[in-house]
Design a protein around this motif. Sequence first.
Motif, PDB file in Angstrom:
ATOM      1  N   HIS A 217       9.854   7.961  54.258  1.00 50.94           N
ATOM      2  CA  HIS A 217       9.422   6.576  54.514  1.00 50.94           C
ATOM      3  C   HIS A 217       8.950   6.031  53.174  1.00 50.94           C
ATOM      4  O   HIS A 217       8.201   6.696  52.463  1.00 50.94           O
ATOM      5  CB  HIS A 217       8.281   6.537  55.538  1.00 50.94           C
ATOM      6  N   SER A 239       7.309   1.358  56.048  1.00 56.59           N
ATOM      7  CA  SER A 239       8.402   0.887  55.192  1.00 56.59           C
ATOM      8  C   SER A 239       7.816   0.321  53.893  1.00 56.59           C
ATOM      9  O   SER A 239       6.603   0.244  53.728  1.00 56.59           O
ATOM     10  CB  SER A 239       9.193  -0.204  55.908  1.00 56.59           C
ATOM     11  N   GLU A 262      11.560   0.326  63.619  1.00 54.10           N
ATOM     12  CA  GLU A 262      10.359  -0.325  63.089  1.00 54.10           C
ATOM     13  C   GLU A 262       9.521  -0.819  64.262  1.00 54.10           C
ATOM     14  O   GLU A 262      10.052  -1.352  65.236  1.00 54.10           O
ATOM     15  CB  GLU A 262      10.738  -1.475  62.166  1.00 54.10           C
TER      16      GLU A 262
END
Length: 488
Positions: A217, A239, A262
């Motif tokens: 990530h 992110s 997400e």
Amino acid sequence: MFRKVVRQSKFRHVFGQPVKNDQCYEDIRVSRVTWDSTFCAVNPKFLAVIVEASGGGAFLVLPLSKTGRIDKAYPTVCGHTGPVLDIDWCPHNDEVIASGSEDCTVMVWQIPENGLVSPLTEPVVALEGHTKRVGIITWHPTARNVLLSAGCDNVVLIWNVGTAEELYRLDSLHPDLVYNVSWNRNGSLFCTACKDKSVRIIDPRRGTLVAEREKAHEGARPMRAIFLADGKVFTTGFSRMSERQLALWDPEDFGEPMALQELDSSNGALLPFYDPDTSVVYVCGKGDSSIRYFEITDEPPYIHFLNTFTSKEPQRGMGSMPKRGLEVSKCEIARFYKLHERKCEPIVMTVPRKSDLFQDDLYPDTAGPEAALEAEEWVSGRDANPILISLREAYVPSKQRDLKVNRRNVLSDSRPTAAPGSPRPGASTPAAFTSIAAPGGSLAGAREAGKLEEVMQELRALRALVKEQGERICRLEEQLGRMENGDA
């Protein structure tokens, strides 16, 4: 032909419900230390919560039945000289708990059968090997008395608690802070999430890196990685735009995630809790007031959103009850212990079912409290899956045996120390352990081993008989059902 719009899943209608106020644990001063651990650990007998303590570190251990307001004078486990950062119950003994602290030590405690009546200051064993605070504690899933600890010195240590010795020291695999550690199903490997944004899969007995994914990530905030039952790795993180993410990885091909989702733009670290029996992952954000849950399957998109449990109060931490501590008759598939600022609130996850019968599909055989291996067997290279138990009958736990530590004589042991990542002298063979635990001669040891083998044979025969009878009962129930429905 009609297209199937809704995916079939028996967990689609799982709903969460907090218990009534009188079944909460009130007036608990939950720790305010800045560390992303769960601050809570629970098993079928006890609830443990890290609490505020002046002049050191402490955690509270309460019998599950002790609900309501907790007296300020209630005894704590208070042997650490710095704040406690992580706690974990032993999966093979419901009265043994390990703790890691800012004082750089790991301590293992034996809790009295009926809970504490006075403050507990003396651990069964104190393990010293880290040079900075110890933030991660996790027991081996199948080997008795094997404990892993990770500290802010970027070192992962594996201990044999039964002999109070360090088995493996992994000090060159992580260049930065370790965020979390998770064992795989049989304890042959573990995965770690690190501050350098890498997820690593490590073989602890060889001290080698099996696989690594850099920038799992891209965000700078803390991430988590956990092993699933089939060997895949589930991660939570951020992110580059600081949006919270979930991802599923195949360690055989770490190049691209199998799935990436997400969630939102909150800034609390996501703590994943995984149920290997149902393949459901519960994701709790620190500081959030919700628990999201997802089902992991073999077909795309692999991560399937199920539902969200939402409440008003944000959570400071969270504990998860092992499967054998749930109420099977109420179709309870998970129970969480949510920490507020001054209380702990159980939250029950239930699958709605009309029938009062045992639901086989919700409760496959689950990991029991019996260890599949001794520490020495695991060190010698053996692996074993957890020993499973059925939840069909209301599970009655066996008598817990006390944790006994057999320390070696350090003065008489002048052998050289082992290289990093290799077993310490005396820890590699069961013979060495026998010489520590039973110095009374080899004949007595042989007799004991013979008796133990007899008992184990009897136990295996009884297990086979119970399994056979269980299958017979199932067949008879099916026949009876068919007769009642007029099919036979």
